[in-house]
Design an enzyme around this catalytic site. Structure first.
Site, PDB file in Angstrom:
ATOM      1  N   TYR A 140      19.733  37.109  41.885  1.00 46.30           N
ATOM      2  CA  TYR A 140      21.174  37.402  41.991  1.00 46.30           C
ATOM      3  C   TYR A 140      21.628  37.389  43.455  1.00 46.30           C
ATOM      4  O   TYR A 140      22.674  36.823  43.789  1.00 46.30           O
ATOM      5  CB  TYR A 140      21.412  38.767  41.345  1.00 46.30           C
ATOM      6  CG  TYR A 140      22.855  39.212  41.233  1.00 46.30           C
ATOM      7  CD1 TYR A 140      23.721  38.628  40.309  1.00 46.30           C
ATOM      8  CD2 TYR A 140      23.340  40.250  42.026  1.00 46.30           C
ATOM      9  CE1 TYR A 140      25.037  39.068  40.191  1.00 46.30           C
ATOM     10  CE2 TYR A 140      24.650  40.703  41.908  1.00 46.30           C
ATOM     11  CZ  TYR A 140      25.493  40.106  40.979  1.00 46.30           C
ATOM     12  OH  TYR A 140      26.794  40.547  40.871  1.00 46.30           O
ATOM     13  N   ALA A 142      20.278  35.760  45.923  1.00 46.33           N
ATOM     14  CA  ALA A 142      20.266  34.369  46.409  1.00 46.33           C
ATOM     15  C   ALA A 142      21.506  33.628  45.924  1.00 46.33           C
ATOM     16  O   ALA A 142      22.155  32.900  46.686  1.00 46.33           O
ATOM     17  CB  ALA A 142      19.000  33.661  45.925  1.00 46.33           C
ATOM     18  N   ILE A 173      31.247  48.209  40.871  1.00 46.05           N
ATOM     19  CA  ILE A 173      32.491  48.289  40.109  1.00 46.05           C
ATOM     20  C   ILE A 173      32.137  48.685  38.675  1.00 46.05           C
ATOM     21  O   ILE A 173      31.171  48.156  38.107  1.00 46.05           O
ATOM     22  CB  ILE A 173      33.214  46.916  40.120  1.00 46.05           C
ATOM     23  CG1 ILE A 173      33.353  46.358  41.551  1.00 46.05           C
ATOM     24  CG2 ILE A 173      34.559  47.007  39.419  1.00 46.05           C
ATOM     25  CD1 ILE A 173      34.244  47.125  42.497  1.00 46.05           C
TER      26      ILE A 173
END
Ligand code: NAD
Length: 232
Positions: A140, A142, A173
């Site tokens: 993720y 990368a 979030i």
């Protein structure tokens, strides 16, 4: 607007519609997609952004419907977390395919019409993880760091045609993506955030609306960090 059946994407789609934009969405959950389309009056297709030809067909269809596409938000994203030592080729590849190659597919499909229009905005949803790293998320991180390089390079390629390419890097979030965290993990994360709380999808939507508006006409190749001060 990719990946807008829920979470950040849905909040962004709603805010853009409230600002007067005609909105089209895509997502992978067909039932949810139909619900969201019916509820908000968006156009939409169940398209996997990792599928180049499906993305091209979707953009052709939208161009036939509207004749122009002014704003693209590359938001579709997934995680397949795990330590590098044990990460399967599939978990690596899927995360790269959706988060990074998906943005390539969509951007490539819209760039020619935008060049002809001599205007357009592409907003890529990266992540704080692409800047700070995160154990268990090499794939993720990368992909999200790659999206920043992609944003900068495409901004240089297209600026002379009046096209602006920017990124947003959200911190933590509250969405389904972060719902898997335990209460203890969430409390620890909050303790690391100077503003003392996790963000809401609308916090990201506000930044997207700014980057889609005339107020940002002199900004390209940049990243807005929406993270409560988590990374300063
Ligand atoms: N939630 C967070 O804390 C956070 C932080 C930083 C960055 N982000 C990024 O923001 C974006 C939205 O995240 P979210 O938290 O709303 O996630 P989410 O899981 O709630 O929503 C993801 C959306 O993407 C869609 N999607 C997934 N794979 C797709 C594919 N192959 N093709 C088309 N659509 C696809 C899903 O249908 C869904 O609508 C993602 O790119 C994510 O990496 C989220």
């Amino acid at each position: 607007m990719t990946g807008a059946t829920r979470g950040i994407g849905l909040a962004v789609a709603r805010r853009l519609a409230a600002e007067g934009a005609q909105v089209a969405i895509c997502g992978r959950n067909e039932t949810l997609l139909e619900q969201v389309k019916a509820e908000h009056g968006f156009l939409g297709l169940a398209v996997d952004v990792a599928e180049r030809e499906a993305v091209q067909a979707m953009i052709r269809w939208l161009m036939d419907e509207w004749g122009h596409i002014d704003i693209v938000v590359n938001n579709a994203g997934i995680t397949r977390d795990g330590l590098l030592m044990r990460m399967s080729e599939d978990d690596w590849q899927q995360v790269l395919n959706v988060n990074l190659t998906g943005a390539f597919h969509v951007s490539q499909a819209v760039i020619r019409p935008m060049m002809k229009q001599r205007s357009g905005r592409i907003i890529n949803i990266s992540s704080v993880v692409g800047f700070a790293g995160s154990a268990g998320q090499t794939n993720y991180a990368a992909a999200k760091a790659g999206l920043i390089g992609f944003t900068k390079a495409l901004a240089k390629e297209t600026a002379s045609r009046g096209i602006l390419i920017n990124a947003i890097a959200p911190g933590y979030i509250d969405t389904d993506m972060t719902a898997a965290l335990t209460e203890q993990q969430t409390e620890w994360i909050k303790s690391q955030i100077p503003l003392g709380d996790t963000g809401k999808p609308d916090d990201v939507a506000g930044a997207v609306v700014f980057l889609a508006s005339d107020d940002s006409r002199y900004i390209t190749g940049q990243t807005i960090h929406v993270n409560g001060g988590l990374l300063i």
